[in-house]
Design a protein around this motif. Sequence first.
Motif, PDB file in Angstrom:
ATOM      1  N   ASP A  39      23.279  44.989  15.636  1.00  0.00           N
ATOM      2  CA  ASP A  39      22.719  44.320  14.382  1.00  0.00           C
ATOM      3  C   ASP A  39      21.040  44.367  14.918  1.00  0.00           C
ATOM      4  N   ASP A  40      21.206  44.353  16.445  1.00  0.00           N
ATOM      5  CA  ASP A  40      18.592  44.892  16.261  1.00  0.00           C
ATOM      6  C   ASP A  40      18.666  46.256  15.344  1.00  0.00           C
ATOM      7  N   ASN A  41      17.100  45.595  14.951  1.00  0.00           N
ATOM      8  CA  ASN A  41      17.469  47.108  14.125  1.00  0.00           C
ATOM      9  C   ASN A  41      15.830  47.959  15.247  1.00  0.00           C
ATOM     10  N   THR A  42      15.364  47.674  16.563  1.00  0.00           N
ATOM     11  CA  THR A  42      14.908  48.869  17.053  1.00  0.00           C
ATOM     12  C   THR A  42      15.920  50.302  16.844  1.00  0.00           C
ATOM     13  N   PRO A  43      14.266  51.064  16.342  1.00  0.00           N
ATOM     14  CA  PRO A  43      15.351  52.056  16.060  1.00  0.00           C
ATOM     15  C   PRO A  43      15.916  52.966  17.821  1.00  0.00           C
ATOM     16  N   LEU A  84      19.193  51.346  18.161  1.00  0.00           N
ATOM     17  CA  LEU A  84      20.325  51.983  17.369  1.00  0.00           C
ATOM     18  C   LEU A  84      20.815  53.603  17.944  1.00  0.00           C
ATOM     19  N   GLU A  85      19.759  53.878  18.488  1.00  0.00           N
ATOM     20  CA  GLU A  85      20.068  55.250  19.272  1.00  0.00           C
ATOM     21  C   GLU A  85      21.549  54.905  19.702  1.00  0.00           C
ATOM     22  N   VAL A  86      20.669  54.126  21.158  1.00  0.00           N
ATOM     23  CA  VAL A  86      21.889  54.872  21.857  1.00  0.00           C
ATOM     24  C   VAL A  86      23.330  53.311  21.541  1.00  0.00           C
ATOM     25  N   SER A 114      19.078  60.892  16.983  1.00  0.00           N
ATOM     26  CA  SER A 114      20.821  61.006  16.707  1.00  0.00           C
ATOM     27  C   SER A 114      21.084  59.551  16.151  1.00  0.00           C
ATOM     28  N   THR A 115      20.163  58.298  15.474  1.00  0.00           N
ATOM     29  CA  THR A 115      21.638  57.469  14.779  1.00  0.00           C
ATOM     30  C   THR A 115      22.382  57.783  14.199  1.00  0.00           C
TER      31      THR A 115
END
Length: 659
Positions: free
Chosen positions: A404-408, A411-413, A530-531
């Motif tokens: 739910d966090d919008n930090t790229p 989000l990737e990991v 890679s998200t």
Amino acid sequence: MFKKLKPGESEEDVLRMAAEFNAERQKNPGFQPAATVVRVEKPVGKSLFAQKRELGKLNSNKNTEKATLELQVTKDSNDNFKGLTNKKVLLDEIHENMLGDVRGTKVNPNLMENVLGEIVERREALLRPAIEPQPVNQTNSNKAKSIFAQKFNAKQQASNAVCSAQESQNNAKDEISSGRSAIVQDPKLTKEIHVENLTLLNQMREEDILAEREKLLSSLDPALIKLLARKRETQNEQPRSIQNPQCSESEELPADANIALASDNPALELLQQSDEGNWLNFNLIEEHKLAWMRDIPAKVAQLKPGQQFNARFDWKGVLLPHTVEDLPQNVDERELYLHGEEPDRPGYTLQELFRLARSTVLQQRISAFGSIAGIFNIYNQGFYDQVLTLPVSKIFFLLRFGLDDNTPAQLEVVSRALARLFYNETDEILLDHICENAYCHWQPTLQVLVDNEESGDPTSFAFLQRYMNLLRANSNAINADVDEDRTEHDSRLSMDDFQLAETDLMSCLLRTNILQRICFILRSVRPDNSTVESCLKLLIRIARTNVDTARQLVQESQILNVILTNFMPKISQAAAMSSAQSSFYGHPQYLCLKLIRVLICQHLDIAKELANETLIESLKGFLFYRDDIKGKLIRVQIESLRIVRCLLIHGILDRELFK
């Protein structure tokens, strides 16, 4: 007059002022500082026997003095006495108004006895005791003190009590060994009392002495008797100390005290620098503060066969052994671990990774989620079977909250960890390799089986139900079967999230609105990493669940429009954007084509709904493009051929067009 420190002055100014203060104190013997602390010693207590003895002597002295005074008093006439009395009263009132109650005529005698105590005649040979000085710095006890001041005062009082106890004990030892009394300070009086006691004991019989002894022991407290006996035993056993230890609040070590440290101690170099730089208050070695700088032992206790221990992982998710291998001498290449429990063991437990995943520092969260992603990657390959039991449902909720966090970067990991939890790379590679075989275009479903329907146990309910269905195949009897799918659906709706996660993790993932969240990430956040691949892998796994879930995914028109627009563009547009920095958006992605293929293979209705003109034109553009073929584009063309084959088998495409 000494100056005060001003803002901006350094440690050199402090040292200079300290040197001036010490020089002034050595130069002037009568130099007095601004405030001094004087320790007030407690008066020496007297026993009940000594108090009675002194009281008897005082009473006898008072009686003799009273008799001599009565002989000297003479009678005067009544008139003269009355006149003198009136005159004396008048003079006393005038004197009292001018100077106050100097003679103490209005003072309560009981109050005076409580304040002054008993008046004892002073011997000529004895010196008047000096007045005990009071502490100069007396603070108001009613004023609230800080926590630091309270702890400091408690520590100071404890040290003073210890010092006074040691001094009194040493003085008692000296007095016992020298034959002096610990109660009476005057040596002559002590000798007189001793002689009087001896004469009194010589005049008494042995029976009387024993009776008096029993009477005295019965009147005293038994605990006090034990204390005195124990004290006498310890005093007899321990030899007299020649030098009394001096108590000080802080034992300062010499400047070269750091020599006592070991040569391999990291604090040794720091203390040597303090000597060169004249650092303040670095003449003390506090071992409890230097404990964190010591080296952690490289070897720990060995485990017994079959003994369990807490699993610890590195940042890549690899399970580490309980003990490390033998390290070469004088070389320690171990990493610094950020945990307090079991500091001699490398790696981090799941609880510590959970704590780091909820940290406010982004780098700590990324490291924790990356380690969890590595754990699932190895776990899905079967390396941890019969070795490690993971709480998959708890880890799933942690990852879902992290998504739910919008930090790229996060989000990737997190998306990578979720993809490795649900998307099995080994199974997908095998399915892709056998896709071109006969009848292998139909993709298997990965739904959760209920009541073990595939079991061949003849005693199971599923086996008996299938056997009865075969017997009723040609019968027109009344069908009494219950709609099991509806019952199962109702039972899952009644479960909470944690119960559903233990039963069916994919259904719990769909309940968390994962489709809407992925749509928002791809459309609004637009992460260029890679998200995108991780989100497409999650969608492929959702499509493989069952037909109902695949239809639910197709009905989400927004997410399909986002995918087809951004990851299946026309090939001419992709070639024009080849020089752009983005490697995901605006370029055809083979995982997007694989998602379309899996959906088409689930059911004919889904294939007819997806096979529109836009999809067919994109497939033609991918297949007919020959200008610049690279590795990624070859995989796109392979997936395009597989989709065309599935559509031809369904009879949706015209065979003459692709003949």
